[in-house]
Design an enzyme around this catalytic site. Structure first.
Site, PDB file in Angstrom:
ATOM      1  N   HIS A  55       0.994  -1.705   0.523  1.00 53.26           N
ATOM      2  CA  HIS A  55       0.269  -0.168  -0.071  1.00 53.26           C
ATOM      3  C   HIS A  55       0.969   1.427  -0.239  1.00 53.26           C
ATOM      4  O   HIS A  55       2.353   1.143   0.245  1.00 53.26           O
ATOM      5  CB  HIS A  55      -0.995   0.094   1.308  1.00 53.26           C
ATOM      6  CG  HIS A  55      -0.615   0.049   2.912  1.00 53.26           C
ATOM      7  ND1 HIS A  55       0.960  -0.599   3.025  1.00 53.26           N
ATOM      8  CD2 HIS A  55      -0.196   0.986   3.437  1.00 53.26           C
ATOM      9  CE1 HIS A  55       0.693  -0.324   4.970  1.00 53.26           C
ATOM     10  NE2 HIS A  55       0.734   0.606   4.052  1.00 53.26           N
ATOM     11  N   HIS A  57       1.629   3.584   2.037  1.00 52.39           N
ATOM     12  CA  HIS A  57       2.228   4.793   3.626  1.00 52.39           C
ATOM     13  C   HIS A  57       3.514   5.091   3.160  1.00 52.39           C
ATOM     14  O   HIS A  57       4.326   4.116   2.600  1.00 52.39           O
ATOM     15  CB  HIS A  57       1.555   3.654   4.636  1.00 52.39           C
ATOM     16  CG  HIS A  57       0.295   4.576   4.891  1.00 52.39           C
ATOM     17  ND1 HIS A  57      -0.250   3.642   5.477  1.00 52.39           N
ATOM     18  CD2 HIS A  57      -0.468   4.984   4.497  1.00 52.39           C
ATOM     19  CE1 HIS A  57      -1.588   4.356   6.008  1.00 52.39           C
ATOM     20  NE2 HIS A  57      -1.282   5.433   4.865  1.00 52.39           N
ATOM     21  N   ASP A  59       5.741   4.823   4.966  1.00 55.25           N
ATOM     22  CA  ASP A  59       6.915   4.020   5.695  1.00 55.25           C
ATOM     23  C   ASP A  59       7.340   2.118   4.927  1.00 55.25           C
ATOM     24  O   ASP A  59       7.604   1.537   5.462  1.00 55.25           O
ATOM     25  CB  ASP A  59       6.165   3.850   7.127  1.00 55.25           C
ATOM     26  CG  ASP A  59       5.452   3.094   7.777  1.00 55.25           C
ATOM     27  OD1 ASP A  59       4.175   3.850   6.611  1.00 55.25           O
ATOM     28  OD2 ASP A  59       4.850   2.579   8.389  1.00 55.25           O
ATOM     29  N   HIS A  60       5.921   2.505   3.904  1.00 54.43           N
ATOM     30  CA  HIS A  60       6.286   1.151   3.106  1.00 54.43           C
ATOM     31  C   HIS A  60       7.220   1.594   1.279  1.00 54.43           C
ATOM     32  O   HIS A  60       7.762   0.166   0.300  1.00 54.43           O
ATOM     33  CB  HIS A  60       5.018   0.694   2.883  1.00 54.43           C
ATOM     34  CG  HIS A  60       4.473   0.397   4.155  1.00 54.43           C
ATOM     35  ND1 HIS A  60       4.278  -1.634   4.662  1.00 54.43           N
ATOM     36  CD2 HIS A  60       4.051   0.921   5.224  1.00 54.43           C
ATOM     37  CE1 HIS A  60       4.104  -1.878   5.960  1.00 54.43           C
ATOM     38  NE2 HIS A  60       3.247  -0.099   6.275  1.00 54.43           N
ATOM     39  N   HIS A 111      -7.406  -0.416   6.584  1.00 60.30           N
ATOM     40  CA  HIS A 111      -6.056   0.289   6.649  1.00 60.30           C
ATOM     41  C   HIS A 111      -6.139   0.775   5.579  1.00 60.30           C
ATOM     42  O   HIS A 111      -5.819   2.016   5.739  1.00 60.30           O
ATOM     43  CB  HIS A 111      -4.896  -0.839   7.033  1.00 60.30           C
ATOM     44  CG  HIS A 111      -4.061  -0.395   6.938  1.00 60.30           C
ATOM     45  ND1 HIS A 111      -3.288   0.630   7.924  1.00 60.30           N
ATOM     46  CD2 HIS A 111      -2.925  -0.018   6.385  1.00 60.30           C
ATOM     47  CE1 HIS A 111      -2.304   1.168   8.381  1.00 60.30           C
ATOM     48  NE2 HIS A 111      -1.837   1.124   6.847  1.00 60.30           N
ATOM     49  N   ASP A 133       0.208  -3.888   6.438  1.00 55.71           N
ATOM     50  CA  ASP A 133      -0.842  -3.123   7.330  1.00 55.71           C
ATOM     51  C   ASP A 133      -2.369  -3.914   7.726  1.00 55.71           C
ATOM     52  O   ASP A 133      -2.661  -2.750   8.421  1.00 55.71           O
ATOM     53  CB  ASP A 133      -0.215  -1.869   7.076  1.00 55.71           C
ATOM     54  CG  ASP A 133       1.284  -1.246   7.433  1.00 55.71           C
ATOM     55  OD1 ASP A 133       1.479  -2.084   7.805  1.00 55.71           O
ATOM     56  OD2 ASP A 133       1.278   0.098   7.963  1.00 55.71           O
ATOM     57  N   HIS A 171       4.710  -4.485  11.457  1.00 54.11           N
ATOM     58  CA  HIS A 171       5.179  -3.552  11.735  1.00 54.11           C
ATOM     59  C   HIS A 171       6.184  -4.764  13.152  1.00 54.11           C
ATOM     60  O   HIS A 171       4.391  -6.064  13.636  1.00 54.11           O
ATOM     61  CB  HIS A 171       3.852  -2.815  12.568  1.00 54.11           C
ATOM     62  CG  HIS A 171       4.462  -2.059  12.081  1.00 54.11           C
ATOM     63  ND1 HIS A 171       5.078  -0.456  11.872  1.00 54.11           N
ATOM     64  CD2 HIS A 171       4.066  -1.277  10.553  1.00 54.11           C
ATOM     65  CE1 HIS A 171       5.006   0.254  10.876  1.00 54.11           C
ATOM     66  NE2 HIS A 171       4.063   0.404  10.347  1.00 54.11           N
TER      67      HIS A 171
HETATM   68 ZN   LIG Z   1       0.146   1.498   6.487  1.00 51.09          ZN
END
Ligand SMILES: [Zn+2]
Length: 259
Positions: A55, A57, A59-60, A111, A133, A171
């Site tokens: 996805h 985001h 941090d990905h 999410h 996530d 995570h």
């Molecule tokens: Zn995420």
């Protein structure tokens, strides 16, 4: 097939896949930062062959551009205007081949709306799920974009995979998730045992992941929305009764957000 976990950023794991031990080709899932990926490739003498995303985001995805400067490789990910680097968009029902391994794409909105996960049913000894996530060890992602019905349906899809499937999530949230799980189900001995074991691992700076679908079915409240103790706790917390798994999920998600 080998899957290496790269701890990165504050709480992330980037999963580095080497499909064939006889080849140096490797694929990185969800690189939110390039540095740990480049270091791991060098240390293990691997060559990046592709970038794989669940996805949009940051941090990905924040490591993609720097990785592409070093390695001109395909970028696999969801159909999403928010990840312009994707060269090979994927959707539910698609199959992705990574160095001779076949991965099924499952759409798991909740999410985020663009979230997809990667499932390899014929991995040995057990199937493998890269869940991003959507599903965590002991919990699930925050509901940033979806609605409870959709998110709960996505989790239900993952709950129906074979119980021995190995679950790789993005995570290290397991201890906090299980503290919440125990608040929902104080009498569940599997949650108590798992929390104990997860705390010990973290004290020794060991990862608590991967997990299995079986362990999640036994201890993850977000996969237990039809279990009597979870339904009872949700209605006690909310002060009213819930009619469906999605309603129970909605209460749990709200409860966890403020926990
Ligand atoms: Zn995420």
């Amino acid at each position: 097939m080998q899957i290496y976990g790269l701890p990165a950023l504050e709480t992330n794991y980037f999963w580095l896949l080497q499909p064939d031990p006889k080849s140096s080709d490797a694929y990185i899932f969800d690189p939110g930062d390039a540095a740990p990926v480049l270091a791991a490739l060098k240390q293990r003498e691997l060559t990046l062959a592709g970038i794989v995303l669940t996805h949009h985001h940051w941090d990905h995805t924040d490591g993609i551009d720097e990785l592409l400067e070093h390695h001109q490789v395909p970028v696999y990910g969801p159909h999403s205007t928010r990840i312009p680097q994707v060269t090979q968009p994927l959707a539910e029902g698609d199959t992705l081949e990574l160095g001779g391994t076949q991965w099924r794409i499952l759409a798991t909105p909740g999410h985020t709306l663009d979230h997809i996960v990667y499932y390899r049913p014929d991995a040995k000894p057990n199937g493998v799920l890269i869940a991003g996530d959507t599903l965590f060890a002991g919990g699930c992602g925050r509901m940033f974009e979806g609605d409870p019905e959709r998110f709960q349906q996505s989790l239900d899809k993952l709950a129906q995979l074979p119980a021995n499937t190995t679950l790789y999530c993005s995570h290290e949230y397991t201890v906090a998730n299980l503290v919440f799980a125990q608040a929902v189900e104080p009498e569940n001995p599997d949650i108590a045992a798992r929390l104990n074991s997860a705390r010990k691992k973290r004290e020794q700076h060991q990862p608590t992941v991967p997990s299995t679908i079986a362990l999640e079915l036994a201890t993850n409240p977000f996969l237990r929305c039809t279990q009597a103790p979870v339904v009872a706790s949700a209605s006690e917390y909310s002060g009213c009764s819930q009619d469906s798994a999605a309603d129970v999920f909605a209460v749990l998600r709200r409860w966890k957000d403020g926990f």
